[in-house]
Design an enzyme around this catalytic site. Structure first.
Site, PDB file in Angstrom:
ATOM      1  CE  LYS A 174      24.496 -21.839  20.163  1.00 31.59           C
ATOM      2  NZ  LYS A 174      24.209 -22.888  19.197  1.00 31.59           N
ATOM      3  CB  THR A 175      20.753 -21.588  15.291  1.00 33.48           C
ATOM      4  OG1 THR A 175      21.272 -22.344  16.382  1.00 33.48           O
ATOM      5  CG2 THR A 175      20.429 -22.529  14.136  1.00 33.48           C
TER       6      THR A 175
ATOM      7  CD  GLN B 215      25.415 -21.529  26.421  1.00 29.11           C
ATOM      8  OE1 GLN B 215      24.686 -22.507  26.328  1.00 29.11           O
ATOM      9  NE2 GLN B 215      25.248 -20.448  25.682  1.00 29.11           N
TER      10      GLN B 215
ATOM     11  CG  ASP C 185      26.271 -24.219  16.469  1.00 27.87           C
ATOM     12  OD1 ASP C 185      26.466 -23.170  17.109  1.00 27.87           O
ATOM     13  OD2 ASP C 185      25.224 -24.896  16.567  1.00 27.87           O
ATOM     14  CD  GLU C 186      26.482 -25.060  21.077  1.00 24.55           C
ATOM     15  OE1 GLU C 186      27.246 -24.443  21.849  1.00 24.55           O
ATOM     16  OE2 GLU C 186      25.252 -25.073  21.209  1.00 24.55           O
TER      17      GLU C 186
ATOM     18  NE  ARG D 243      20.354 -24.112  28.530  1.00 22.81           N
ATOM     19  CZ  ARG D 243      20.778 -23.486  27.429  1.00 22.81           C
ATOM     20  NH1 ARG D 243      20.334 -23.870  26.249  1.00 22.81           N
ATOM     21  NH2 ARG D 243      21.627 -22.485  27.505  1.00 22.81           N
TER      22      ARG D 243
END
Length: 653
Positions: A35-36, A259, A228-229, A595
């Site tokens: 995504k980044t 998330q 973002d997020e 993670r």
């Protein structure tokens, strides 16, 4: 073709997201799906299309994430220079929500009647002010815990409520108390010319909402917005985004409902679920390919999250190798579990694994103590995430001097440093100084206060004229802090002096800015620092990372241990009257699983001492969600449940 080389390597959904530049765009990105990469390449694509960087805004949640995103954009721009038609007027604004709020509030401080150099309360400042507010409202701080009162006020601010709206909606007695305390809390902050962390957002929203000329300036500046997020945004953040987008609605939000783990601090999952309702004609793109984890880890995490009903369906997949099975250890006790984790980590390191590529995750902070003891026993280097550099007393003292020099009205900072180090100024004298009654002071006491006043004048003069690094050095010396720490000569005090020297090193990062701008930048960095930023500052330490799952959000490690997988612990049993949100707990477990890149270690203890009493535990119900084909037992034969058919008795599929 050479103009679009920066698009090489993107998969089809990523490419579609990067090149869709007009109108609202919702990118639902699975864990580890890049995504980044999408956001950074989209920004560069906009610049290549002729959009001026000053008109591009990207907002995320931590300084660490913003810094990494900014660096990736700069690297891409330098690696793939835009064509002649592009306007290069600097770099886009890549920041956090709170830092954006500070920037906007400082720029338009006069509109709200704020000082440009307003103080930003940290948590300890807020708790002190809440305690004072309770007393002013004639309540006993021992009866009403300041931390809980602050939490209620913070949540109300995150929901975009005013003190009056909160009071009108309060029916429960603790809420009514909080609404009264809030009024006094605001008065104390006004007296200190201060804002707390939540004010950086709510005041920004009110500014944009109530002053059309400010809104127009910001809408014209930020014509292309990236968030973002997005699943972590609360009501205030959503409203800020909505108002900034203007008529064109050129807004791209990237997030993952699976998330969403911060509802307890106001994050609203509906911001994602109802995005298309708020922004008509939205284009939605799914990023489902994971580039981080093995097939076994992805398979297990999919097994877990598919059980949630409140989500947008997507199936994360990976082209990575199948990888090792997930290890599961059934410990007899919490101590046994901690020793297993420490010994296994030691074995990994002996086999060539870097300690810093290993993370140990747990649901609640109290679990760290027994883990630390085990890591010390086995001689395994570890770093506990949570003790922030900027929360150390000596660092806070120096920063208080710096804030007070530019904001003399900050009584919180005055109270902190007027007798630090000791100057023989008592509480009664301090109160008179804070109340502006210096005229009542006489003799030796007046001389002591006058000497302190001169120190503050000298610091203010230095802060306005010298590089910030020199100013910090000056404060350490001029105030007597350095002399005091050297005089004692204890190891603790010398360590504190080293921390202050590290603060000087940090200040050097802002040496290119004008003195007052540099002071603002350093103080903002200190006020807005997060746990992950603290980890970034210490990344040169090659040590195993110990942290809560919440702190691990957004991070990745080749090898991950998830401990304490017991009913009541993970999923967590609420200690208050609120009902546990099992879907959020499952999302939290999903975040923990994803993670890991290479290897996952899961563990639980049959018995664990909690709050001084030993408790017999059932394994976490989340373990039942994972297919046995992904799991291997790591118990020695005849130990724990392994010898009695553990896998068939625990797993139900």
């Amino acid at each position: 073709m050479s103009d679009t080389l920066y698009l090489t390597g993107l998969n089809q959904p990523q490419l579609e997201a990067v090149t869709t530049t007009k109108g609202p765009l919702l990118v639902l990105a699975g864990a580890g799906s890049g995504k980044t990469r999408v956001i950074t390449h989209r920004i560069v694509h906009l610049i290549h299309q002729g959009v001026a960087p000053r008109n591009i805004l990207a907002v995320t949640f931590t300084n660490k994430a913003a810094k990494e995103m900014r660096e990736r954009v700069e690297k891409l721009v330098h690696e793939f220079p835009p064509s002649d038609r592009a306007v290069i007027d600097g770099m886009p604004t890549v920041t956090t929500f709170h830092a954006l709020g500070v920037r906007i509030l400082r720029e338009h401080h006069d509109v709200l009647g704020l000082r440009r150099h307003f103080t930003i309360y940290d948590r300890s400042d807020s708790l002190r002010a809440i305690k004072q507010s309770l007393e002013r409202a004639n309540y006993n701080p021992k009866e009403f815990e300041p931390r809980k009162i602050l939490g209620k006020i913070s949540r109300a601010k995150g929901d975009a409520k005013t003190p009056i709206e909160f009071k009108e909606a309060s029916s429960a007695y603790p809420d009514r108390v909080a609404s009264e305390v809030w009024i006094h809390y605001e008065e104390i902050m006004r007296g200190d010319h201060a804002l707390d962390f939540d004010d950086l957002l709510i005041k920004t929203l009110r500014l944009i909402e109530e002053y059309p000329h400010v809104r127009e300036v910001l809408q014209n500046r930020y014509q292309y917005i990236h968030i973002d997020e997005y699943q972590d945004t609360n009501r205030v953040q959503f409203e800020i985004v909505r108002l900034l987008t203007g008529r064109e609605h050129n807004v791209c939000v990237v997030g993952d409902i699976d998330q969403n783990i911060y509802s307890w601090r106001g994050a609203d999952i509906k911001n994602v679920l109802q995005f298309e309702k708020h922004f008509p004609n939205t284009k939605t793109i799914l990023l489902e390919e994971n580039y981080r984890s093995t097939k076994n880890i992805i398979g297990a995490s999919n097994d877990v999250i598919v059980k949630n009903k409140n989500r947008v369906s997507k199936e994360v997949f990976t082209s990575n190798e199948e990888g090792e099975k997930i290890s599961l250890y059934a410990a007899m006790s919490g101590i046994d579990e901690a020793q297993y984790i420490a010994k296994t980590a030691k074995d990994l390191i002996a086999g060539g694994t870097s300690p810093s590529s290993i993370a140990v995750l747990y649901r609640t902070n109290f679990q760290s103590r027994v883990l630390e003891e085990a890591f010390l026993d086995y001689g395994v280097p570890y770093q506990l995430l949570g003790t922030k550099f900027f929360e150390r007393k000596e660092v806070k003292d120096v920063l208080s001097y710096l804030r007070l020099a530019l904001n003399p009205g900050s009584t919180a900072d005055l109270a902190r440093v007027i007798n630090e180090p000791a100057r023989g100024i008592g509480k009664i004298t301090m109160l008179k100084v804070m109340e502006g009654k210096r005229g009542e002071l006489k003799g030796v006491i007046l001389e002591k206060v006058a000497r302190f006043d001169q120190i503050m004048i000298d610091i203010a003069d230095t802060a306005r004229t010298k590089p910030i690094m020199d100013t910090v050095k000056f404060i350490i010396a001029r105030t007597g802090i350095e002399t005091e720490l050297k005089k004692s000569g204890t190891e603790d005090d010398l360590s504190r002096l080293e921390n202050l020297r590290e603060l000087v090193t940090l200040a050097a990062r802002y040496s290119e800015l004008d003195p007052e701008d540099a002071v603002e930048a350093l103080l903002e960095n200190a006020a807005l620092q997060s746990d992950q930023d603290e980890l970034k500052d210490k990344e040169e330490q090659d040590a195993v990372r110990l942290m809560t799952v919440h702190s691990a959000k957004g991070l990745e490690f080749p090898d991950v241990f998830i401990s304490g997988l017991e009913e009541g612990l993970f999923p967590h049993e609420r200690l208050d009257d609120a009902e546990t949100d099992h879907e959020e707990e499952r999302r939290l477990f999903y975040v923990a699983l994803t993670r890991a890149g290479k290897k996952l270690f899961l563990s639980y203890a049959h018995m664990r001492t909690i709050y001084g009493s030993q408790r017999i535990n059932a394994p976490s119900s989340f373990l039942n969600d994972i297919s046995t084909k992904y799991i291997e037992s790591k118990n020695p034969r005849g130990f724990g449940d392994t010898s009695s058919g553990y896998e068939t008795t625990i797993f139900l599929d």
